[in-house]
Write a protein that holds these residues in place. Structure first.
Motif, PDB file in Angstrom:
ATOM      1  N   THR A  32       2.113  -3.562   7.593  1.00 43.29           N
ATOM      2  CA  THR A  32       2.123  -3.244   6.380  1.00 43.29           C
ATOM      3  C   THR A  32       1.424  -4.062   5.614  1.00 43.29           C
ATOM      4  O   THR A  32       1.014  -5.117   5.942  1.00 43.29           O
ATOM      5  N   MET A  33       0.980  -3.865   4.383  1.00 42.03           N
ATOM      6  CA  MET A  33       0.174  -4.732   3.577  1.00 42.03           C
ATOM      7  C   MET A  33       0.974  -5.286   2.521  1.00 42.03           C
ATOM      8  O   MET A  33       1.738  -4.442   1.832  1.00 42.03           O
ATOM      9  N   LEU A  34       0.933  -6.393   1.771  1.00 43.01           N
ATOM     10  CA  LEU A  34       1.430  -6.881   0.654  1.00 43.01           C
ATOM     11  C   LEU A  34       0.350  -6.580  -0.520  1.00 43.01           C
ATOM     12  O   LEU A  34      -0.748  -7.050  -0.526  1.00 43.01           O
ATOM     13  N   LEU A  35       0.674  -5.666  -1.447  1.00 43.50           N
ATOM     14  CA  LEU A  35      -0.189  -5.525  -2.631  1.00 43.50           C
ATOM     15  C   LEU A  35       0.267  -5.989  -3.870  1.00 43.50           C
ATOM     16  O   LEU A  35       1.552  -6.202  -4.235  1.00 43.50           O
ATOM     17  N   ARG A  36      -0.702  -6.561  -4.641  1.00 47.22           N
ATOM     18  CA  ARG A  36      -0.431  -6.844  -6.036  1.00 47.22           C
ATOM     19  C   ARG A  36      -0.812  -5.726  -7.167  1.00 47.22           C
ATOM     20  O   ARG A  36      -2.173  -5.450  -7.112  1.00 47.22           O
ATOM     21  N   VAL A  37      -0.107  -4.961  -7.773  1.00 48.79           N
ATOM     22  CA  VAL A  37      -0.507  -3.863  -8.697  1.00 48.79           C
ATOM     23  C   VAL A  37      -0.194  -4.406 -10.053  1.00 48.79           C
ATOM     24  O   VAL A  37       0.764  -4.817 -10.346  1.00 48.79           O
ATOM     25  N   ARG A  38      -1.191  -4.414 -10.969  1.00 47.87           N
ATOM     26  CA  ARG A  38      -1.191  -4.664 -12.338  1.00 47.87           C
ATOM     27  C   ARG A  38      -1.325  -3.452 -13.093  1.00 47.87           C
ATOM     28  O   ARG A  38      -2.142  -2.603 -12.958  1.00 47.87           O
ATOM     29  N   ARG A  39      -0.367  -3.188 -14.176  1.00 46.76           N
ATOM     30  CA  ARG A  39      -0.566  -2.128 -15.195  1.00 46.76           C
ATOM     31  C   ARG A  39      -0.883  -2.511 -16.361  1.00 46.76           C
ATOM     32  O   ARG A  39      -0.356  -3.209 -17.043  1.00 46.76           O
TER      33      ARG A  39
END
Length: 466
Positions: A32-39
């Motif tokens: 799996t992938m580690l994501l950084r999501v900014r809102r």
């Protein structure tokens, strides 16, 4: 924890409480992938105060890396036990300040009268719920009476007897068996159904003709036979000695080593590699590593447990062709053979285990054989401790073998002995040659035992037949 794939990740709900039992997570591979999501939200200008305007929302996503390992908490938490005491009025009183020593305390701290508090180190060996299938009461035939329960058969009632039918003999037994049990004969005939089994039987008969006493490892190093078939074949041709100088060995039917002085060369020697700072090297410096260590302990609870393969009579009749083949296929003549090092001691070679059971005739060193044959022709009595040998013969053999092993370690790892002076070496050599032992040797020597299932553990072999 991540460095050792066999360990489980522990989570403590009360980290400061030493009596808190952790929840364990199992390790699983993943991709799996580690994501950084900014809102990001941007408010619009509001012209009309009564009008509700939704802010503009933007998402920014960035891939930080790939995850190859995850830990999943699939089990339940173990029972939790608080250090509390119930008073006569039912009031609970905390005992943490009385049982935990957070700072150096005076003598009064240890002499106080406290209620008994001994929490168990673990409550349950399983952390997943399992279905318990209750069995109905057994309906016996008319006239059946339950056997009397005593200390000798209390455990035996709960387990079916293993059908190997070996005969066990103690050193102080007056008679020795001359033939196998009828059940052992029938058991081998059920298994012996192909020419390969007949050939193995003849090979083992020839071994017992050449040498009337054998260890199981020595047999497995001379004959290629599946271990489960050997369990059935040995009781067909020999009996098992439980105590005395031939303990843990198989003896040909009709042969009594207690009546033959020449049988002293078949006696067993329990040899354990000595290690400790008094010998110049620690346990961690040993080229022969221990299979089990108290410093690498993990909780015995587990989520997934591999089931052992049960061998049936049908499998034995088929020859168990796929049971012992792992990796490259070996020829049938040597598929199950062990190396000679599992039962023969040679000068300049290290034993495969830290505890070995050698027969005296398998100590292939001239100096050791001189110690064994010191009283040839003058043997007068066979004792349970020394057999037909002189008193303390086993101690002299262990001293000489330990010195040989130390010389091997010295040659392979000279840095360990860089501080040892030549005068100390001379004293040590003299002490070994004279047979002198320090009084505290047995206290400081570490007791190394093979792990369960080892090829060289006599207790495991006994349990196979009782």
């Amino acid at each position: 924890i991540y460095a050792d794939p066999a360990k489980r990740l522990e989570l403590y709900f009360r980290p400061k409480d030493p009596y808190c039992h952790p929840v364990c997570a199992n390790r699983f591979p993943t991709s799996t992938m580690l994501l950084r999501v900014r809102r990001r939200s941007k408010k619009k200008q509001q012209l009309d105060p009564e009008e509700q305007i939704q802010p503009e929302v933007e998402f920014e996503m960035e891939i930080l890396g790939i995850v190859t390992t995850v830990y999943k908490f699939q089990g339940m938490s173990d029972f939790q036990y608080l250090a509390m005491h119930s008073g006569p009025d039912g009031k609970q009183t905390s005992m943490y300040d009385k049982v935990l020593m957070l700072k150096p305390e005076k003598e009064e701290f240890f002499n106080r009268d406290l209620p008994l508090y001994i929490p168990p180190p673990i409550f349950s060996r399983l952390d997943t719920p399992v279905d318990y299938f209750y069995r109905p009461d057994i309906q016996h035939r008319e006239g059946y009476n339950n056997p009397q329960v005593s200390g000798e058969n209390l455990i035996g009632l709960s387990r079916a007897r293993r059908p190997h039918n070996a005969i066990f003999v103690n050193f102080d037994d007056e008679e020795i068996p001359t033939k196998p049990l009828d059940a052992a004969v029938q058991n081998w005939k059920k298994v012996c159904t192909n020419p390969v089994d007949k050939k193995v039987e003849e090979e083992l008969r020839k071994l017992f003709e050449v040498r009337p006493v054998w260890s199981r490892n020595a047999v497995k190093a001379n004959i290629s036979v599946h271990p489960d078939k050997l369990k059935v074949l040995l009781p067909y041709l020999a009996y098992y000695m439980l105590t005395g100088p031939w303990r843990s060995l198989w003896v040909r039917f009709g042969y009594d080593p207690r009546k033959h002085p020449e049988a002293k060369i078949y006696q067993v020697l329990d040899f354990r590699i000595r290690c400790g700072m008094k010998y110049g090297y620690a346990a961690t410096d040993m080229p022969v590593k221990a299979k089990r260590s108290t410093y690498n302990y993990s909780l015995p609870i587990t989520v997934k447990k591999q089931g052992s393969h049960t061998v049936s009579v049908h499998d034995l009749k088929q020859g168990l062709g796929s049971a012992g083949t792992s990796g490259a296929k070996k020829p049938p003549s040597s598929r199950y053979k062990l190396k000679e090092s599992v039962y023969i001691f040679r000068e300049g070679a290290l034993p495969p285990y830290r505890q070995m059971f050698y027969q005296l005739c398998d100590l292939n060193v001239e100096s050791l054989q001189k110690i064994i044959h010191r009283n040839d022709g003058t043997e007068s009595e066979c004792t349970e401790r020394d057999g037909w040998c002189l008193a303390k013969t086993s101690d002299d053999l262990r001293d000489s073998m330990s010195l040989m092993i130390k010389q091997i370690i010295r040659s392979t790892r000279p840095a360990l002995f860089s501080n040892t002076t030549s005068s100390e070496d001379g004293k040590e050599q003299l002490a070994y040659e004279s047979g002198e032992d320090e009084d505290d040797e047995e206290e400081e020597e570490e007791d190394f035992k093979p792990s369960d299932g080892s090829e060289n553990e006599m207790e495991t072999e006994i349990l196979d037949y009782v």
